[in-house]
Write a protein that holds these residues in place. Structure first.
Motif, short mmCIF file in Angstrom:
data_model
loop_
_atom_site.label_atom_id
_atom_site.label_comp_id
_atom_site.label_asym_id
_atom_site.label_seq_id
_atom_site.Cartn_x
_atom_site.Cartn_y
_atom_site.Cartn_z
N PRO A 37 62.29 28.73 45.63
CA PRO A 37 61.24 29.35 46.46
C PRO A 37 61.35 30.86 46.59
N ASP A 38 62.57 31.41 46.69
CA ASP A 38 62.68 32.86 46.81
C ASP A 38 62.24 33.57 45.53
N GLN A 39 62.41 32.93 44.39
CA GLN A 39 61.95 33.51 43.13
C GLN A 39 60.42 33.38 42.99
N ILE A 40 59.88 32.28 43.51
CA ILE A 40 58.42 32.12 43.52
C ILE A 40 57.80 33.20 44.39
N PHE A 41 58.42 33.49 45.52
CA PHE A 41 57.94 34.55 46.40
C PHE A 41 57.89 35.88 45.66
N ARG A 42 58.95 36.21 44.94
CA ARG A 42 59.01 37.47 44.18
C ARG A 42 57.89 37.52 43.14
N LEU A 43 57.72 36.43 42.41
CA LEU A 43 56.65 36.39 41.39
C LEU A 43 55.27 36.50 42.02
N ASP A 44 55.09 35.84 43.15
CA ASP A 44 53.78 35.86 43.80
C ASP A 44 53.45 37.26 44.31
N LEU A 45 54.43 37.95 44.83
CA LEU A 45 54.18 39.32 45.27
C LEU A 45 53.74 40.18 44.08
N CYS A 46 54.44 40.06 42.96
CA CYS A 46 54.07 40.83 41.76
C CYS A 46 52.68 40.42 41.26
N LEU A 47 52.39 39.14 41.27
CA LEU A 47 51.09 38.64 40.83
C LEU A 47 49.97 39.24 41.67
N ASN A 48 50.11 39.14 42.98
CA ASN A 48 49.04 39.62 43.86
C ASN A 48 48.86 41.13 43.79
N GLU A 49 49.94 41.84 43.68
CA GLU A 49 49.83 43.30 43.58
C GLU A 49 49.18 43.71 42.26
N ALA A 50 49.58 43.07 41.17
CA ALA A 50 48.99 43.38 39.86
C ALA A 50 47.51 43.02 39.84
N LEU A 51 47.15 41.85 40.37
CA LEU A 51 45.74 41.45 40.39
C LEU A 51 44.91 42.38 41.28
N ALA A 52 45.47 42.79 42.40
CA ALA A 52 44.75 43.73 43.27
C ALA A 52 44.47 45.03 42.53
N ASN A 53 45.42 45.49 41.72
CA ASN A 53 45.22 46.70 40.94
C ASN A 53 44.15 46.51 39.88
N VAL A 54 44.14 45.36 39.23
CA VAL A 54 43.12 45.08 38.21
C VAL A 54 41.74 45.09 38.88
N ILE A 55 41.63 44.42 40.01
CA ILE A 55 40.34 44.33 40.72
C ILE A 55 39.89 45.71 41.18
N GLU A 56 40.81 46.49 41.73
CA GLU A 56 40.44 47.79 42.30
C GLU A 56 40.24 48.88 41.25
N HIS A 57 41.09 48.87 40.21
CA HIS A 57 41.10 50.00 39.29
C HIS A 57 40.71 49.66 37.85
N GLY A 58 40.50 48.39 37.54
CA GLY A 58 40.24 47.99 36.16
C GLY A 58 38.88 48.37 35.64
N GLY A 59 37.96 48.67 36.53
CA GLY A 59 36.62 49.07 36.11
C GLY A 59 35.77 47.90 35.66
N HIS A 60 34.61 48.27 35.15
CA HIS A 60 33.64 47.27 34.69
C HIS A 60 34.23 46.34 33.62
N GLU A 61 35.07 46.90 32.75
CA GLU A 61 35.65 46.12 31.66
C GLU A 61 36.46 44.94 32.20
#
Length: 148
Positions: A37-61
């Motif tokens: 579970p502690d490793q899942i937490f780490r991965l989930d934090l990275c996943l959500n942060e990366a996806l938030a960046n894609v949504i916010e900064h990825g542009g129309h593409e």
């Protein structure tokens, strides 16, 4: 010799409504692979942060092609690791080359945002990036001991 399990795959949209389904998928797939579970937490934090960046900064593409998620894992005699890959068609951006945000001198000087890249590199044991076939490919690896 490492015992590897085949990667699990998911495609989502670069949309805030797909953040929760992506986290649920990660938790389900990681739990099925006996990732702690502690490793899942780490991965989930990275996943959500990366996806938030894609949504916010990825542009129309980013909104025109699916975001692809892949989770793999391997177990060796005394250690194991999980690898999460996030691939998107947004603007090319290497988070590992981005300059870190300067730390404010006081809370009054602090501004929101800009800390996610640092969080991802702190929570993952390895982070790798490449731009391949017009897609950003961001990989996170977490490791843990299997000694009891």
């Amino acid at each position: 010799m490492a015992l590897k399990t085949p990667a699990s795959l998911l495609e989502i949209r670069a949309d805030v409504t797909d953040l929760r389904p992506a986290s649920l998928w990660l938790e389900q797939q990681a739990t099925a692979r006996d990732i702690p579970p502690d490793q899942i937490f780490r991965l989930d934090l990275c996943l959500n942060e990366a996806l938030a960046n894609v949504i916010e900064h990825g542009g129309h593409e980013a909104s025109q092609a699916p975001v692809r998620l892949s989770l793999g894992s391997a177990v060796e005699s005394d250690s194991a690791h999980a690898t999460l890959m996030i691939s998107d068609a947004g603007r090319a951006f290497n988070p590992l080359a981005a300059a870190p945000k300067a730390q404010p001198d006081s809370l009054a000087d602090a501004t929101p945002g800009g800390l996610g890249l640092g969080l991802m590199t702190c929570f993952a044991d390895e982070v790798a990036y490449e731009h391949l076939h017009d897609r950003n490919c961001l990989q996170f690896v977490v490791r843990w001991s299997t000694d009891q």
